[in-house]
Design a protein around this motif. Structure first.
Motif, PDB file in Angstrom:
ATOM      1  N   UNK A  46       0.902  -1.291  -0.241  1.00 44.21           N
ATOM      2  CA  UNK A  46       0.015  -0.146  -0.063  1.00 44.21           C
ATOM      3  C   UNK A  46       0.898   1.387   0.154  1.00 44.21           C
ATOM      4  N   UNK A  47       2.221   1.327   0.184  1.00 47.65           N
ATOM      5  CA  UNK A  47       2.790   2.279   0.107  1.00 47.65           C
ATOM      6  C   UNK A  47       2.756   3.327  -1.169  1.00 47.65           C
ATOM      7  N   UNK A  48       2.541   2.483  -2.316  1.00 50.69           N
ATOM      8  CA  UNK A  48       2.166   3.262  -3.649  1.00 50.69           C
ATOM      9  C   UNK A  48       0.883   3.793  -3.684  1.00 50.69           C
ATOM     10  N   UNK A  49       0.089   3.384  -2.866  1.00 53.00           N
ATOM     11  CA  UNK A  49      -1.365   4.129  -2.403  1.00 53.00           C
ATOM     12  C   UNK A  49      -1.237   5.317  -1.875  1.00 53.00           C
ATOM     13  N   UNK A  50      -0.359   5.399  -0.773  1.00 54.40           N
ATOM     14  CA  UNK A  50       0.034   6.355  -0.037  1.00 54.40           C
ATOM     15  C   UNK A  50       0.773   7.563  -0.750  1.00 54.40           C
ATOM     16  N   UNK A  51       1.787   7.022  -1.610  1.00 51.80           N
ATOM     17  CA  UNK A  51       2.232   8.042  -2.483  1.00 51.80           C
ATOM     18  C   UNK A  51       1.422   8.819  -3.459  1.00 51.80           C
ATOM     19  N   UNK A  52       0.514   8.009  -4.133  1.00 52.57           N
ATOM     20  CA  UNK A  52      -0.302   8.628  -5.262  1.00 52.57           C
ATOM     21  C   UNK A  52      -1.363   9.569  -4.344  1.00 52.57           C
ATOM     22  N   UNK A  53      -1.788   8.998  -3.266  1.00 54.63           N
ATOM     23  CA  UNK A  53      -2.955   9.821  -2.338  1.00 54.63           C
ATOM     24  C   UNK A  53      -2.229  11.331  -2.236  1.00 54.63           C
ATOM     25  N   UNK A  54      -1.195  11.034  -1.527  1.00 57.50           N
ATOM     26  CA  UNK A  54      -0.572  12.509  -1.375  1.00 57.50           C
ATOM     27  C   UNK A  54      -0.273  13.457  -2.428  1.00 57.50           C
ATOM     28  N   UNK A  55       0.281  12.880  -3.543  1.00 57.96           N
ATOM     29  CA  UNK A  55       0.454  13.515  -4.759  1.00 57.96           C
ATOM     30  C   UNK A  55      -0.846  14.101  -5.467  1.00 57.96           C
ATOM     31  N   UNK A  56      -1.977  13.451  -5.539  1.00 54.98           N
ATOM     32  CA  UNK A  56      -3.140  13.621  -6.152  1.00 54.98           C
ATOM     33  C   UNK A  56      -3.690  14.890  -5.190  1.00 54.98           C
ATOM     34  N   UNK A  57      -3.701  14.540  -3.982  1.00 58.20           N
ATOM     35  CA  UNK A  57      -4.345  15.476  -3.029  1.00 58.20           C
ATOM     36  C   UNK A  57      -3.586  16.983  -3.107  1.00 58.20           C
ATOM     37  N   UNK A  58      -2.379  16.723  -3.242  1.00 61.42           N
ATOM     38  CA  UNK A  58      -1.658  18.062  -3.476  1.00 61.42           C
ATOM     39  C   UNK A  58      -1.723  18.606  -4.826  1.00 61.42           C
ATOM     40  N   UNK A  59      -1.763  17.712  -5.811  1.00 64.72           N
ATOM     41  CA  UNK A  59      -2.122  18.568  -6.987  1.00 64.72           C
ATOM     42  C   UNK A  59      -3.331  19.002  -7.182  1.00 64.72           C
ATOM     43  N   UNK A  60      -4.442  18.580  -6.562  1.00 63.15           N
ATOM     44  CA  UNK A  60      -5.772  18.894  -6.678  1.00 63.15           C
ATOM     45  C   UNK A  60      -5.888  20.252  -5.774  1.00 63.15           C
ATOM     46  N   UNK A 144      -9.470  10.434 -12.558  1.00 62.59           N
ATOM     47  CA  UNK A 144      -8.574  10.468 -11.411  1.00 62.59           C
ATOM     48  C   UNK A 144      -9.318  11.002 -10.340  1.00 62.59           C
ATOM     49  N   UNK A 145     -10.020  12.141 -10.383  1.00 66.61           N
ATOM     50  CA  UNK A 145     -10.435  12.794  -9.674  1.00 66.61           C
ATOM     51  C   UNK A 145     -11.833  12.114  -9.098  1.00 66.61           C
ATOM     52  N   UNK A 146     -12.338  11.119  -9.766  1.00 67.36           N
ATOM     53  CA  UNK A 146     -13.342  10.338  -9.340  1.00 67.36           C
ATOM     54  C   UNK A 146     -13.085   9.206  -8.337  1.00 67.36           C
ATOM     55  N   UNK A 147     -11.504   8.735  -8.895  1.00 74.11           N
ATOM     56  CA  UNK A 147     -10.856   7.729  -8.139  1.00 74.11           C
ATOM     57  C   UNK A 147     -10.372   8.312  -6.901  1.00 74.11           C
ATOM     58  N   UNK A 148      -9.889   9.654  -6.562  1.00 74.21           N
ATOM     59  CA  UNK A 148      -9.499  10.300  -5.674  1.00 74.21           C
ATOM     60  C   UNK A 148     -10.620  10.622  -4.638  1.00 74.21           C
ATOM     61  N   UNK A 149     -11.885  10.963  -5.240  1.00 69.70           N
ATOM     62  CA  UNK A 149     -12.927  11.258  -4.411  1.00 69.70           C
ATOM     63  C   UNK A 149     -13.487  10.059  -3.725  1.00 69.70           C
ATOM     64  N   UNK A 150     -13.598   8.885  -4.352  1.00 70.30           N
ATOM     65  CA  UNK A 150     -13.909   7.735  -3.863  1.00 70.30           C
ATOM     66  C   UNK A 150     -12.935   7.033  -2.830  1.00 70.30           C
ATOM     67  N   UNK A 151     -11.523   7.246  -3.036  1.00 68.93           N
ATOM     68  CA  UNK A 151     -10.642   6.886  -2.083  1.00 68.93           C
ATOM     69  C   UNK A 151     -10.738   7.515  -0.865  1.00 68.93           C
ATOM     70  N   UNK A 152     -10.851   8.990  -0.713  1.00 65.11           N
ATOM     71  CA  UNK A 152     -10.889   9.730   0.279  1.00 65.11           C
ATOM     72  C   UNK A 152     -12.160   9.293   1.212  1.00 65.11           C
ATOM     73  N   UNK A 153     -13.343   8.978   0.331  1.00 63.80           N
ATOM     74  CA  UNK A 153     -14.522   8.556   1.327  1.00 63.80           C
ATOM     75  C   UNK A 153     -14.200   7.053   1.874  1.00 63.80           C
TER      76      UNK A 153
END
Length: 158
Positions: A46-60, A144-153
């Protein structure tokens, strides 16, 4: 004081060990608890998920790594490691600060960062799915925005 062991005595002790691995040095004096082994062995998924989560939240939010580090009160170098090194194990304080900043569950973010021995298989599954559906370098696509929204939930407290 010098301790001498005969070769015969050493061979006898080895035979008593059977199929068990014998260690020496610091590992023999300080055995690793089973929970730590589980925590470390499952962390990479899951490290990759943490990395992507932080990157996408920051970029958003349209902010730089340096600005996110400032806003979340964490070290810039730690944030760089999280985003760029998928094998990096972040400090617990950093994950705690990121969870607070992004308003997601601290315990769930700890899990996807590999800092928790608790393993929610559904969360791990969603983490991997999220990581596979995102591109950390391009502008956020609607998917990606949809995937990020779902993952945040998923990361929010139930």
């Amino acid at each position: 004081m010098k301790i001498d062991f005969s070769k015969k005595w050493i061979q006898r002790m080895i035979s008593l060990e059977g199929d068990f691995a014998v260690g020496a040095g610091i590992n023999a004096l300080d055995p690793t608890p089973d929970s730590f082994i589980e925590y470390k062995s499952g962390a990479g998924k899951s490290h990759l998920a943490l990395s992507r989560f932080v990157q996408l939240m920051r970029r958003e939010q349209g902010i730089t790594i340096d600005r996110l580090a400032e806003l979340a009160d964490i070290e810039t170098s730690e944030l760089l490691n999280i985003e760029q090194n998928y094998q990096y194990a972040p400090e617990p304080r950093t994950v705690y600060q990121l969870a607070n900043y992004f308003h997601v569950s601290r315990s769930r973010l700890m899990q996807i960062s590999g800092l928790s021995s608790k393993r929610d298989t559904d969360l791990i599954y969603e983490s991997v799915r999220f990581a596979a559906s995102s591109n950390p370098l391009a502008k956020l696509t609607p998917e990606e925005r949809e995937a990020l929204d779902i993952f945040v939930k998923v990361l929010e407290d139930k």
